[in-house]
Design an enzyme around this catalytic site. Structure first.
Site, short mmCIF file in Angstrom:
data_model
loop_
_atom_site.label_atom_id
_atom_site.label_comp_id
_atom_site.label_asym_id
_atom_site.label_seq_id
_atom_site.Cartn_x
_atom_site.Cartn_y
_atom_site.Cartn_z
N ARG A 1 13.49 3.65 12.58
CA ARG A 1 12.33 4.55 12.53
C ARG A 1 11.44 4.35 13.78
NH1 ARG A 1 9.55 4.41 6.92
NH2 ARG A 1 8.60 6.27 7.84
N SER B 1 13.25 2.36 3.23
CA SER B 1 13.77 3.08 4.40
C SER B 1 14.34 2.09 5.42
CB SER B 1 12.63 3.89 5.03
OG SER B 1 11.65 3.01 5.56
N GLU C 1 12.00 -9.98 1.60
CA GLU C 1 11.28 -8.75 1.97
C GLU C 1 12.22 -7.56 1.82
OE1 GLU C 1 8.90 -8.84 5.60
OE2 GLU C 1 9.87 -6.97 6.23
N ASN D 1 7.72 -5.90 -1.04
CA ASN D 1 7.73 -4.79 -0.08
C ASN D 1 6.30 -4.69 0.44
OD1 ASN D 1 7.77 -2.51 1.44
ND2 ASN D 1 8.82 -1.22 -0.06
N ARG E 1 5.45 11.09 -2.05
CA ARG E 1 5.08 10.72 -0.68
C ARG E 1 6.29 10.82 0.24
NH1 ARG E 1 4.86 4.50 1.22
NH2 ARG E 1 4.14 4.90 3.33
N TYR F 1 11.49 8.63 1.83
CA TYR F 1 11.58 7.66 0.73
C TYR F 1 12.32 8.17 -0.51
CZ TYR F 1 8.14 5.37 3.67
OH TYR F 1 7.51 4.78 4.74
N ALA G 1 3.12 -0.91 4.74
CA ALA G 1 2.55 -0.86 6.09
C ALA G 1 2.09 -2.24 6.57
CB ALA G 1 1.39 0.13 6.13
N HIS H 1 12.67 -3.11 1.95
CA HIS H 1 12.16 -1.80 2.36
C HIS H 1 13.11 -0.72 1.87
CE1 HIS H 1 9.16 -3.61 4.89
NE2 HIS H 1 10.09 -4.44 5.30
N HIS I 1 3.99 -4.59 9.15
CA HIS I 1 3.93 -4.51 10.61
C HIS I 1 2.65 -5.08 11.20
CE1 HIS I 1 7.24 -1.96 9.51
NE2 HIS I 1 6.43 -1.15 8.85
N ARG J 1 7.42 0.37 13.56
CA ARG J 1 7.99 -0.16 12.30
C ARG J 1 9.13 -1.15 12.57
NH1 ARG J 1 5.77 3.23 8.31
NH2 ARG J 1 5.43 5.29 9.18
N PRO K 1 0.79 -1.23 0.00
CA PRO K 1 0.00 0.00 0.00
C PRO K 1 0.82 1.28 0.00
CG PRO K 1 -0.14 -1.12 2.12
CD PRO K 1 0.52 -2.07 1.17
N ASN K 2 0.33 2.24 -0.75
CA ASN K 2 0.88 3.61 -0.84
C ASN K 2 2.17 3.72 -1.63
OD1 ASN K 2 -1.23 4.83 0.74
ND2 ASN K 2 -0.33 3.79 2.51
#
Ligand code: DQA
Length: 159
Positions: A107, A102, A98, A74, A18, A23, A77, A100, A80, A111, A10-11
């Protein structure tokens, strides 16, 4: 040719606009183009999916076992929170990596836990776009090794 399923959660369609301070400026299109180039060099084919819907991601993973040799994901959200994606990854039996953009362990507290990573063979986090490329390379190397081990085991059985 071996096929790899690439899932963006998502996103991630909003990359480039964003939270640029987190990012960076890279867009999803640029990430996908870089992945396609890397895949060509590695001799694998990619199928790319971006979805904001947990169920759609679970469905896609659930139908992946026959068609694909591995999954690059990836979960964004859902990393988590999603027991459903973790279970789908575990159930499909394919090696998954997996990734990411960031550095999730640097963070916010929420996260720092990945629900999905235990169902993966590895995790790459914090290298921006390169997390995807490193993840793909690692996944393809892993798949080639299993193939070699499977061939060696089959040869031993024939003796
Ligand atoms: C992310 C990290 C997640 O915590 C976040 O929810 C994302 C992106 C990353 O690539 O850094 O959407 O997966």
């Amino acid at each position: 040719m071996k096929k790899i399923l690439v899932i963006h959660g998502p996103n991630l369609q909003l990359l480039g606009e964003r939270e640029v301070s987190v990012y960076g400026n890279v867009t999803l299109k640029e990430i996908n183009e870089a992945l396609e180039k890397e895949a060509q060099a590695l001799g694998v084919e990619l199928v790319l999916l971006q979805s904001n819907h947990e169920g759609a991601i679970v469905d896609r993973i659930g139908h992946s076992a026959q068609e694909f040799s591995g999954v690059l994901i990836n979960p964004a959200a859902y990393t988590h929170t999603s027991v459903a994606i973790r279970d789908a990854l575990a159930a499909c039996g394919l090696p998954a990596v997996e990734v990411h953009l960031s550095p999730i362990y640097k963070r916010e507290d929420f996260r720092r836990h990945s629900m999905t990573a235990p169902a993966c063979i590895a995790q790459v986090t914090g290298f921006g776009k390169d997390s995807y490329l490193l993840g793909l390379r690692g996944l393809v190397a892993y798949i080639s090794k299993i193939k070699i081990v499977k061939k060696a085991t089959a040869a031993r059985k024939r003796k």
